[in-house]
Design a protein around this motif. Sequence first.
Motif, short mmCIF file in Angstrom:
data_model
loop_
_atom_site.label_atom_id
_atom_site.label_comp_id
_atom_site.label_asym_id
_atom_site.label_seq_id
_atom_site.Cartn_x
_atom_site.Cartn_y
_atom_site.Cartn_z
N ASP A 135 39.21 47.90 40.93
CA ASP A 135 40.12 46.93 41.53
C ASP A 135 39.90 45.52 41.01
OD1 ASP A 135 37.70 46.50 42.77
OD2 ASP A 135 38.53 46.28 44.79
N VAL A 136 38.91 45.33 40.14
CA VAL A 136 38.71 44.02 39.51
C VAL A 136 39.59 43.89 38.27
CG1 VAL A 136 37.05 42.55 38.29
CG2 VAL A 136 36.38 43.73 40.40
N SER A 137 39.54 44.87 37.39
CA SER A 137 40.28 44.78 36.13
C SER A 137 41.68 45.38 36.20
CB SER A 137 39.48 45.50 35.02
OG SER A 137 38.29 44.81 34.75
N LYS B 169 35.41 37.73 49.25
CA LYS B 169 35.42 38.77 48.21
C LYS B 169 35.07 38.18 46.84
CE LYS B 169 38.39 42.27 46.03
NZ LYS B 169 37.40 43.36 46.11
N ASN B 170 35.69 37.05 46.51
CA ASN B 170 35.45 36.42 45.21
C ASN B 170 34.01 35.94 45.08
OD1 ASN B 170 38.07 36.94 44.52
ND2 ASN B 170 38.78 34.84 44.69
N LEU C 229 42.22 41.01 36.03
CA LEU C 229 43.61 40.95 36.43
C LEU C 229 43.82 41.44 37.86
CD1 LEU C 229 46.30 40.04 35.23
CD2 LEU C 229 46.80 42.44 34.74
N GLY C 230 43.14 42.53 38.23
CA GLY C 230 43.29 43.04 39.60
C GLY C 230 42.81 42.05 40.64
N LEU C 231 41.70 41.38 40.35
CA LEU C 231 41.16 40.39 41.27
C LEU C 231 42.03 39.13 41.30
CD1 LEU C 231 38.54 40.47 43.00
CD2 LEU C 231 37.48 39.04 41.25
N ASP C 232 42.56 38.75 40.15
CA ASP C 232 43.31 37.49 40.04
C ASP C 232 44.69 37.55 40.69
OD1 ASP C 232 41.20 36.40 38.66
OD2 ASP C 232 42.09 36.65 36.67
N ILE C 233 45.40 38.66 40.52
CA ILE C 233 46.77 38.72 41.04
C ILE C 233 46.99 39.86 42.03
CG2 ILE C 233 47.71 37.67 38.94
CD1 ILE C 233 48.82 40.42 38.17
#
Length: 577
Positions: free
Chosen positions: A474-476, A362-363, A448-452
């Motif tokens: 869903d990324v931010s 995904k990343n 933030l959504g992607l990171d945590i």
Amino acid sequence: MKPSPVKTDILISGAGPSGLVSALLLARLGIRSTIIERKAKTDEHPKAHELNARSVEILREIGISQEDLNREASPLEDGSRILFCRTMQEEFGRIDLLEDPRRRAKYEAHLRETLPYFNLSQSEFEKILVDRAAASECVDLRFGHTWDALVTNTTDRTVSRIVDGTTGDRYEVESRYLLGCDGAGSPIRKALGIDLEGPSELSSFVNAFFKYNLREHVAAPAKLYWIAHPEYAGSFIAHHIEKRWVYVVPFYRKWESLATFTPEFFKERIQGALGVELPDLEIESISPWRMTAQVARKYTDGRAYLLGDAAHRFPPTGGLGMNTGIADAHNLAWKIASVLQGKADSTLLETYETERRPIAVKNCAESRENSENIMEVFSLLGLDLDGMEKLAQAKYRLRFLPAKLRDALTSVPKGMADRKLRRVFTDAGLRAKVDATVSRQIGHFDRLGLDIGYTYEAGAIIDDGSQVDIADDDVSDYIPSTRPGARLPHCWVDTSEGRKSSHDFLAYDRFTLFADAGRIQADAAISETALHHIDTSSWTFIPKGWPAALLVRPDGHVAWRGDAWDPRYVDEVAHHK
């Protein structure tokens, strides 16, 4: 007589972030490791430059604080801005992550440390990690030693051949497990015969690293400057405006030679992009690199595991590579320790690939999409996205002409491109379109959504059949969840001992059970070495949606939730039944 091999619990090849964090997490659990690094010391040439919120949470578990990171990180305000410019004095668009109060509120609501990132050179970050590793009794750190070959990889051990770079001597290291943290070219991945999926070259670049205090020479402080001027096209990365910079330019291997990317070439272009003469400017180092988008087909073979860039190689747009590697280490270390200490079956280690590979896929896709989307800004200006390569091709074909004539001929398309670019400063309608397009790029940086917010859909969890809540963006955007596989949400709770974060109760060396004694009977008789029991009935405030009982893994991801606790749930997760 052949000497006996050196013995260690874990052999780690590579003293980059994923390798060093792995060693420190293992040391936190009492597991010894030996790190082999072919370089004689930490590389001074900066690479990655951003630690995300999840990485900061992980680093806190090994005793690395905000204060430690802030010593060489750029000021938060500098690191919040991304500028689009003709030159560094002529901005035509920007992103400022701290400008919107709602974004600030989002970070404050969902992060214990409230900071979504640290803009910190990987080179400086590695120095912090190296100092911690060198001070640990559980870590044997060997710079100038090269992993050479995998001699044995059986069901109970690995044996690796190592070369001492100083003496040339070869010796063997026997380990219970081998961690390949040896970078994008990973000799260990190649020795295991593991292929990569995805393109091996999207494009190529050359970086120039220089040290200079440019604060008074830039129109506005930022961490990234996209330069569209045809003479200086590229990007400036301010690892710290007052200390460390990287200038990145495209490199077209078919038409250009690396020999042309000299210190003089870079000094001329840097000063041109700045519009300022810097007589004392010196280029510290120059490094070519290829942008790829690849993920290893598998993460393990026998007792060898791949982490970080050895397992996945992303475009840098989005800053996901180093952070994904740190999370790889966090996922794997507690599992290895649990197996070595007899708390879990070796089947638990199968969940490393099951959980981490989908996140990397995904990343990787997100990073590649970012690299493509950022070009929308320049396309809107009417610039030919292939223009730089066409120019390099033209120079190559005109290489036999006198330099003055060649420069005159190639200056024509440059002038045309610059006239198109300059319209953004006089055409209000075009500027409005550019502003709108720039604003759509915010997901590259507000992640933030992607990171945590990522969730393990299968692995060392007990699925409760619920569906994941997916944000429109869903990324931010991040939706807190106690669903099995999700990172335990941070929330402030009021206890008899004062205000605490839900994360303050977690322990990397054991599972944590949150159970309300008033709502559920929870057997706390399990050994404290395996389970940390928190009675939430003592909390004077419980977050909305918090279940009666919640079992959290050592790495902070939810293992189970429900209304009827059974101590066998820990065993079920640890033994991956």
